[in-house]
Structure formats: C-alpha cells, structure tokens
Design an enzyme around this catalytic site. Structure first.
Site, PDB file in Angstrom:
ATOM      1  N   PRO A  89     -23.219 -61.156 -70.661  1.00  0.00           N
ATOM      2  CA  PRO A  89     -23.327 -61.760 -69.327  1.00  0.00           C
ATOM      3  C   PRO A  89     -23.359 -60.727 -68.203  1.00  0.00           C
ATOM      4  O   PRO A  89     -23.728 -61.052 -67.076  1.00  0.00           O
ATOM      5  CB  PRO A  89     -22.080 -62.654 -69.232  1.00  0.00           C
ATOM      6  CG  PRO A  89     -21.147 -62.144 -70.258  1.00  0.00           C
ATOM      7  CD  PRO A  89     -21.987 -61.583 -71.349  1.00  0.00           C
ATOM      8  N   GLU A 116     -13.890 -61.873 -76.710  1.00  0.00           N
ATOM      9  CA  GLU A 116     -13.770 -61.508 -75.294  1.00  0.00           C
ATOM     10  C   GLU A 116     -14.816 -60.493 -74.851  1.00  0.00           C
ATOM     11  O   GLU A 116     -15.193 -60.444 -73.695  1.00  0.00           O
ATOM     12  CB  GLU A 116     -12.363 -60.959 -75.024  1.00  0.00           C
ATOM     13  CG  GLU A 116     -12.054 -60.688 -73.555  1.00  0.00           C
ATOM     14  CD  GLU A 116     -12.068 -61.960 -72.705  1.00  0.00           C
ATOM     15  OE1 GLU A 116     -12.273 -61.842 -71.479  1.00  0.00           O
ATOM     16  OE2 GLU A 116     -11.875 -63.068 -73.266  1.00  0.00           O
ATOM     17  N   ARG A 154     -44.021 -65.440 -78.877  1.00  0.00           N
ATOM     18  CA  ARG A 154     -45.182 -66.187 -78.391  1.00  0.00           C
ATOM     19  C   ARG A 154     -46.178 -65.282 -77.660  1.00  0.00           C
ATOM     20  O   ARG A 154     -47.332 -65.662 -77.454  1.00  0.00           O
ATOM     21  CB  ARG A 154     -44.748 -67.345 -77.492  1.00  0.00           C
ATOM     22  CG  ARG A 154     -44.140 -66.915 -76.180  1.00  0.00           C
ATOM     23  CD  ARG A 154     -43.534 -68.091 -75.434  1.00  0.00           C
ATOM     24  NE  ARG A 154     -44.486 -69.153 -75.197  1.00  0.00           N
ATOM     25  CZ  ARG A 154     -45.382 -69.149 -74.220  1.00  0.00           C
ATOM     26  NH1 ARG A 154     -45.452 -68.116 -73.398  1.00  0.00           N
ATOM     27  NH2 ARG A 154     -46.206 -70.163 -74.056  1.00  0.00           N
ATOM     28  N   ASP A 169     -49.214 -68.468 -68.083  1.00  0.00           N
ATOM     29  CA  ASP A 169     -47.934 -69.145 -67.945  1.00  0.00           C
ATOM     30  C   ASP A 169     -47.278 -68.838 -66.607  1.00  0.00           C
ATOM     31  O   ASP A 169     -47.551 -67.804 -65.978  1.00  0.00           O
ATOM     32  CB  ASP A 169     -46.961 -68.700 -69.045  1.00  0.00           C
ATOM     33  CG  ASP A 169     -47.293 -69.324 -70.381  1.00  0.00           C
ATOM     34  OD1 ASP A 169     -47.978 -70.356 -70.394  1.00  0.00           O
ATOM     35  OD2 ASP A 169     -46.867 -68.773 -71.406  1.00  0.00           O
TER      36      ASP A 169
END
Length: 245
Positions: A89, A116, A154, A169
């Site tokens: 994160p 953690e 992809r 896209d």
C-alpha cells in the site's frame, strides 16, 4: 513472458488464471505462470515465515529468508534478470502506463505479502518496484497481483482478438474512451448517433476524438492537465467547453 507469483495462498489466484482471456493466452503460449508458496522455502523448523517486529508494535512481519530464497530460485531457473514487484500500500499507484511498461518485460516476479508488513531488507535489496492498486489496505497482496497480471497479459501481442483494442482503451491514450454502440440502431427510441453509421471514417474518427475529450473533461479533468494536446485537440476542447455551459 514468464510470471512468478510468490504467495502464501496460491489457491486464491489459480482460478483467475484458469478463466477467460488469461486462460486462452496461457493455452496459446503467450505467457507462462508459476504460483510459488514461499513457505516452502523457509528454514524455520515450525514453517514460520513471519516474526515479531524489532522495537515492538502490533502485528507480524514477513522475514527476509524465505522471500529471498524463493526469488533467487525462480530467477536461477529462468536464467533471466526479472522485474521484482512488491505489492504494497506504500507503493507507486498503479496505472495503465505502468502496465504497458511491465508488459515489455520478459520475466515478472510478484511478491504478495500478508500480516503487518515486510522486513525492510526485502524492499531495499530485492525488489525493483513497489506497487499499490489504491489508497486502501487489503489483507494481502494477492488481489493486487491478479489486477497486475490481468492488465499486463491483455497487452501482450495477439492476446486480444483485435490488436487495436488495447491501444484504444481508456487511459492508453491518456484520455477516457469514447462512447461505443452496437446493434440495434434504435433501441426503445434510443438511437445510435447517425455519424457512426455514415461510413465516413474521417468524420467518425473526429467524432470519437471529440467525445473522448468530452468524457474526460466531464469525468477526469485531472487527466487533461497531464496531456500535451494537439492544436486540433485544443480546438475540440474549446468547442466542448462552450457546449457544456
């Protein structure tokens, strides 16, 4: 491309690789994958891969030994120098640009954490990239790894049925994609724009560019600030702003 995913829960990921485009791409030999349970590499007699953090604190931290050994093993087997991605994160926010960058690699190793966090030596001495898929915290890196693999595979040549699909896209051009329509031309009184059925490819291309700019202007103005717009694009954008008043 070779993709190795280091995870304590390979069963979370296997179903994704056995479905849809990822399955077909693998069957066609466009990429190979390997799900590696790095618990298999621990030298701890109790099969532990985590421990309490030095200095105290809540939670457990992944120890470096099994992760280092697993990465070194898959690297040795492939004979390549991989891009080693840490799902975290705290990492760089993931983007289409990053997906395109990773799609150019021959070998990706993705490390999925749990608990953690990671021993800092994993970050500093093993990985090449730290990636986050959003400003939120998940129980582990597996979901993020699946997002990366899907978005990268992809983009490989001949994976999608139409090789023009990926470059058009949303985000690939820096803009959101223009509206799309298909049959029937009139559905409950809701009609397809006449220009799309005109057969005039130049006018259709211009309409799509304008509507792509319009959608980006309405929904993601922040993206426009990052683009170097052509003179034509700027004129179209000025038209849009007048029309949107």
């Amino acid at each position: 491309m070779q993709i190795d995913i280091l995870t304590l829960f390979p069963e979370m990921i296997s179903g994704v690789f056995d479905s849809s485009i990822l399955k077909r791409a693998h069957e066609k030999g466009k990429y190979q994958y390997n799900l590696v349970n790095f618990r298999d590499y621990t030298t701890n007699k109790h099969q532990k891969v985590d421990d309490y953090p030095y200095g105290g604190g809540a939670g457990m931290v992944l120890t470096p030994q099994p992760v280092f050994d697993a990465v070194e093993d898959v690297t040795r087997e492939s004979g390549t120098k991989p891009r080693v991605v840490l799902m975290c994160p705290q990492g760089e926010p993931y983007s289409q640009t990053k997906a395109e960058e990773l799609a150019a690699e021959e070998h990706l190793v993705i490390i999925c954490g749990h608990y953690e966090g990671y021993d800092e030596r994993i970050r500093k001495h093993l990985v090449t990239d730290e990636i986050s898929i959003g400003d939120y915290v998940l129980t582990g890196g597996e979901l993020g790894a699946m997002v990366i693999v899907d978005s990268v595979v992809r983009l490989l040549p001949d994976v999608l049925g139409n090789n023009a699909s990926a470059p058009e896209d949303s985000f690939s051009t820096g803009l959101l994609e223009h509206p799309q329509y298909t049959r029937p031309a009139d559905f409950r009184g809701m009609k397809v724009p006449d220009i799309l059925m005109s057969g005039d490819h130049a006018k259709i291309a211009s309409w799509r560019k304008k509507e792509s700019l319009r959608r980006t202007y309405r929904r993601r103005k922040d993206l426009l600030g990052k683009l170097e717009l052509s003179k034509e694009d700027k004129l179209l954008l000025e038209e849009i702003k007048r029309e949107e008043v």
